[in-house]
Design an enzyme around this catalytic site. Structure first.
Site, mmCIF file in Angstrom:
data_model
loop_
_atom_site.group_PDB
_atom_site.id
_atom_site.type_symbol
_atom_site.label_atom_id
_atom_site.label_comp_id
_atom_site.label_asym_id
_atom_site.label_seq_id
_atom_site.Cartn_x
_atom_site.Cartn_y
_atom_site.Cartn_z
ATOM 1 N N THR A 87 0.949 -1.285 0.124
ATOM 2 C CA THR A 87 0.112 0.020 0.079
ATOM 3 C C THR A 87 0.909 1.276 -0.022
ATOM 4 O O THR A 87 0.967 1.907 0.854
ATOM 5 C CB THR A 87 -0.867 0.027 1.205
ATOM 6 O OG1 THR A 87 -0.010 -0.164 2.518
ATOM 7 C CG2 THR A 87 -1.937 -1.146 1.314
ATOM 8 N N HIS A 259 15.114 6.263 22.331
ATOM 9 C CA HIS A 259 16.508 6.746 21.996
ATOM 10 C C HIS A 259 16.579 7.659 20.899
ATOM 11 O O HIS A 259 15.945 7.424 19.867
ATOM 12 C CB HIS A 259 17.245 5.306 21.337
ATOM 13 C CG HIS A 259 17.037 4.022 22.421
ATOM 14 N ND1 HIS A 259 17.924 4.016 23.613
ATOM 15 C CD2 HIS A 259 16.458 2.928 22.288
ATOM 16 C CE1 HIS A 259 17.620 2.877 23.970
ATOM 17 N NE2 HIS A 259 16.922 2.250 23.669
ATOM 18 N N GLY A 261 18.332 9.968 17.987
ATOM 19 C CA GLY A 261 19.211 9.651 16.813
ATOM 20 C C GLY A 261 18.777 10.550 15.939
ATOM 21 O O GLY A 261 18.464 11.880 15.934
ATOM 22 N N CYS A 268 7.589 2.078 7.438
ATOM 23 C CA CYS A 268 6.306 2.133 8.071
ATOM 24 C C CYS A 268 5.856 3.603 8.988
ATOM 25 O O CYS A 268 5.071 4.111 8.698
ATOM 26 C CB CYS A 268 6.189 1.274 9.492
ATOM 27 S SG CYS A 268 6.457 -0.568 8.637
ATOM 28 N N LYS A 331 17.592 0.733 10.223
ATOM 29 C CA LYS A 331 17.954 0.309 11.642
ATOM 30 C C LYS A 331 18.865 -0.996 11.433
ATOM 31 O O LYS A 331 18.782 -1.631 10.431
ATOM 32 C CB LYS A 331 16.738 0.224 12.328
ATOM 33 C CG LYS A 331 15.721 -0.841 11.927
ATOM 34 C CD LYS A 331 14.777 -1.173 12.727
ATOM 35 C CE LYS A 331 13.937 -2.335 12.441
ATOM 36 N NZ LYS A 331 12.883 -2.680 13.379
ATOM 37 N N ARG A 338 14.583 1.727 2.569
ATOM 38 C CA ARG A 338 13.488 2.674 2.642
ATOM 39 C C ARG A 338 13.494 3.854 3.663
ATOM 40 O O ARG A 338 13.541 3.715 4.685
ATOM 41 C CB ARG A 338 12.123 1.817 2.369
ATOM 42 C CG ARG A 338 12.103 1.126 1.309
ATOM 43 C CD ARG A 338 10.565 0.489 1.156
ATOM 44 N NE ARG A 338 10.673 -0.805 1.926
ATOM 45 C CZ ARG A 338 9.755 -1.468 2.055
ATOM 46 N NH1 ARG A 338 8.607 -1.374 1.624
ATOM 47 N NH2 ARG A 338 9.973 -2.629 2.996
HETATM 48 C C1 UGA Z 1 7.461 -0.222 13.167
HETATM 49 C C2 UGA Z 1 6.742 -0.766 14.552
HETATM 50 O O1 UGA Z 1 7.716 -0.681 15.561
HETATM 51 C C3 UGA Z 1 6.083 -2.122 14.478
HETATM 52 O O2 UGA Z 1 5.160 -2.172 15.835
HETATM 53 C C4 UGA Z 1 5.215 -2.150 13.029
HETATM 54 O O3 UGA Z 1 4.317 -3.269 12.944
HETATM 55 C C5 UGA Z 1 5.855 -1.790 11.835
HETATM 56 O O4 UGA Z 1 6.548 -0.296 12.251
HETATM 57 C C6 UGA Z 1 5.030 -1.532 10.781
HETATM 58 O O5 UGA Z 1 4.109 -0.799 10.716
HETATM 59 O O6 UGA Z 1 4.963 -2.716 9.843
HETATM 60 P P1 UGA Z 1 9.810 -0.985 12.113
HETATM 61 O O7 UGA Z 1 9.617 0.081 11.182
HETATM 62 O O8 UGA Z 1 10.165 -2.289 11.570
HETATM 63 O O9 UGA Z 1 8.598 -1.401 13.028
HETATM 64 O O10 UGA Z 1 11.039 -0.540 13.047
HETATM 65 P P2 UGA Z 1 11.339 -0.034 14.701
HETATM 66 O O11 UGA Z 1 12.021 -0.772 15.426
HETATM 67 O O12 UGA Z 1 9.771 0.474 14.946
HETATM 68 O O13 UGA Z 1 12.066 1.549 14.398
HETATM 69 C C7 UGA Z 1 11.596 2.653 13.279
HETATM 70 C C8 UGA Z 1 12.376 3.625 13.115
HETATM 71 O O14 UGA Z 1 12.547 4.283 14.513
HETATM 72 C C9 UGA Z 1 14.075 3.277 12.906
HETATM 73 O O15 UGA Z 1 14.394 4.045 11.903
HETATM 74 C C10 UGA Z 1 14.690 3.364 14.342
HETATM 75 O O16 UGA Z 1 15.843 3.778 14.270
HETATM 76 C C11 UGA Z 1 13.903 4.460 14.892
HETATM 77 N N1 UGA Z 1 13.967 4.486 16.452
HETATM 78 C C12 UGA Z 1 13.202 3.556 17.132
HETATM 79 C C13 UGA Z 1 14.490 5.514 17.200
HETATM 80 O O17 UGA Z 1 15.284 6.458 16.492
HETATM 81 N N2 UGA Z 1 14.522 5.567 18.578
HETATM 82 C C14 UGA Z 1 13.943 4.650 19.167
HETATM 83 O O18 UGA Z 1 13.925 4.701 20.351
HETATM 84 C C15 UGA Z 1 13.499 3.367 18.568
#
Ligand code: UGA
Length: 444
Positions: A87, A259, A261, A268, A331, A338
């Site tokens: 989507t 965190h 950054g 997402c 990450k 993306r």
């Molecule tokens: C996110 C959600 O966490 C999932 O629950 C959801 O299912 C998914 O989107 C989705 O909609 O499909 P994701 O995008 O894989 O998952 O990754 P995350 O671990 O949530 O991290 C997202 C971003 O936030 C990364 O760029 C990460 O570096 C950043 N982040 C995360 C921070 O900068 N600080 C934090 O404390 C946590």
């Protein structure tokens, strides 16, 4: 055991299909991309996701999981059909639903008996109802309006890099449905988790769809909040690490997603925040916090560039400076580039005339395409230390585990100038400065 078809073998479809098979269901994963299906049949997994290959091969061996490019057969022989196609966002932030519509219509063209049709991809509020009307239109066109079906919204909450674990150990399962029959079948699909008392939240269709957007936008907001606090900490001499540590102890705030950054990225949060903001504007109920989150997150990448530029001011700026950039994915533990902040930062540095030495454990070759125009100023390194060799500065953009324990003495010896930009706060200032390096973190 429920017979399931999962349409779409992208990220969500493949993980969901493999894990649903692992729960004991019979799953057919279908995709119109015949090449992808033939690879999957050979056991070749198109994405990097820890643990996925094992779950796929175990369940293929156990004959609970098969792959096909014959959507018609997959739908025909299943009781539950999951729609897990892409989507993608349109320029205005709204979600493009043509693939979902195509699958819904395809289902309407082939079914002969009752089905539960489940939206698994993140879709705008109101989509499940649209799926129902697309499907009904096809049944009416076939002259079989009495074939019954139910639509269900079952959003996924898995994170890239830990998707298999997340699918097997969810915080909750959300089922938006309208009939008891559909709810009972979905309970059977997730029987393995239902028995372990995973919270099971039953709602209406729109509510289930809203839960996903609200949760992702809240998490994006939480990250952005701590990023802005970090920026302020730098101005007033506070340390965001300690601020976050104390905040986490408050159970009302919670321990995660604090965190700081370079801002959130990936497929997402950027997409979902924009889609929710768009929906809210359309509905005449704007979400000012989400709008502000989107803007602040974009600014955060600029601020990282400004930090590096300012840090190197004593060296005469960024033009012709060689910079080692470690980590390109949005990450760790994923090959997904993306909307990666690291890539944006790399582009920004190139635009300012820098020469880059890049390293990423998984995505280096894929990333290459993003740098075509400036290829002569981009070197793809063999490893971390190769990237650092002869550079004026080291920039850690993504916190892969292997970057957490670098040999600082060796780094000092390899760098041409002593600048250490830790955009993920994975080092202690003191430990780095003891080695004669100049440390720049985020918010400390
Ligand atoms: C996110 C959600 O966490 C999932 O629950 C959801 O299912 C998914 O989107 C989705 O909609 O499909 P994701 O995008 O894989 O998952 O990754 P995350 O671990 O949530 O991290 C997202 C971003 O936030 C990364 O760029 C990460 O570096 C950043 N982040 C995360 C921070 O900068 N600080 C934090 O404390 C946590």
């Amino acid at each position: 055991m429920v017979k399931i078809a999962v349409i779409g073998t992208g990220y969500v479809g493949l993980v969901s299909g493999a894990c649903l098979a692992d729960f004991g269901n019979r799953v057919v994963c279908a995709d119109i991309d015949a090449k992808k299906i033939s690879q999957l049949k050979k056991g070749i997994i198109p994405i990097y996701e820890p643990g996925l290959e094992d779950v796929v091969s175990n369940n293929v061996k156990a004959e609970r999981l098969i792959f096909t490019d014959d959507l018609r057969a997959a739908i025909g022989e299943s009781e539950v059909v999951f729609i897990a196609v892409g989507t993608p966002p349109r320029p205005d932030g709204s979600a493009e639903l043509s693939q979902v519509e195509a699958v819904a219509r395809q289902i309407g063209r082939v079914i002969a008996d009752y089905k539960v049709v489940v939206t698994k991809s993140t879709v705008p509020v109101g989509t499940a109802r649209k799926v129902r009307s697309w499907l009904t239109e096809e049944l009416v066109a076939r002259g079989v309006p009495d074939i019954s079906f139910d639509v269900v919204s079952n959003p996924e909450f898995l994170r890239e890099g830990s998707a298999v674990f997340d699918f097997m150990h969810p915080d909750r399962i959300v089922i938006g449905a309208e009939t008891q029959r559909a709810r009972d079948i979905m309970k059977a699909v997730y029987r393995a988790l239902y028995l372990t008392e995973t919270p099971y939240i039953e709602t209406g269709l729109e509510t289930a769809e809203m839960i996903k957007y609200a949760a992702n936008s809240f998490l994006a907001l939480k990250i952005t909040f701590i990023n802005e606090i970090a920026n302020l900490c730098e101005r007033v001499g506070a340390d965001v690490q300690d601020v976050a540590k104390a905040m986490r102890r408050d159970k009302r705030i919670g321990p995660k997603f604090l965190h700081p950054g370079p801002g959130y990225g990936g497929s997402c949060f950027p997409k979902d925040t924009k889609a929710l903001a768009w929906l809210a504007r359309q509905a005449g109920s704007p979400l000012t916090l989400v709008e502000a989150t989107i803007a602040a997150n974009e600014r955060q990448r600029e601020l990282m560039l400004a930090k590096i530029e300012k840090g190197l001011a004593g060296e005469g700026g960024l033009a012709q400076k060689t910079l080692a950039l470690l980590g390109l994915t949005f990450k760790p533990n994923t090959d997904d580039l993306r909307d990666s902040p690291a890539l944006d930062i790399a582009q920004g540095l190139l635009a300012r005339g820098a020469i880059l030495r890049l390293y990423d454990p998984i995505a280096l070759q894929t990333a290459k395409a993003s740098f075509n125009a400036t290829a002569e100023r981009v070197y793809l390194a063999r490893d971390e230390y190769d990237a650092i060799t002869g550079a004026h500065a080291l920039i850690i953009a993504t916190e892969w585990n292997q970057f957490r324990n670098l040999d600082l003495t060796r780094i000092k010896g390899l760098l041409r100038a002593p600048y250490f930009f830790d955009l993920r706060n994975i080092y202690q200032r003191q430990a780095v400065e003891e080695k004669g390096l100049r440390y720049f973190g985020v918010g400390k």
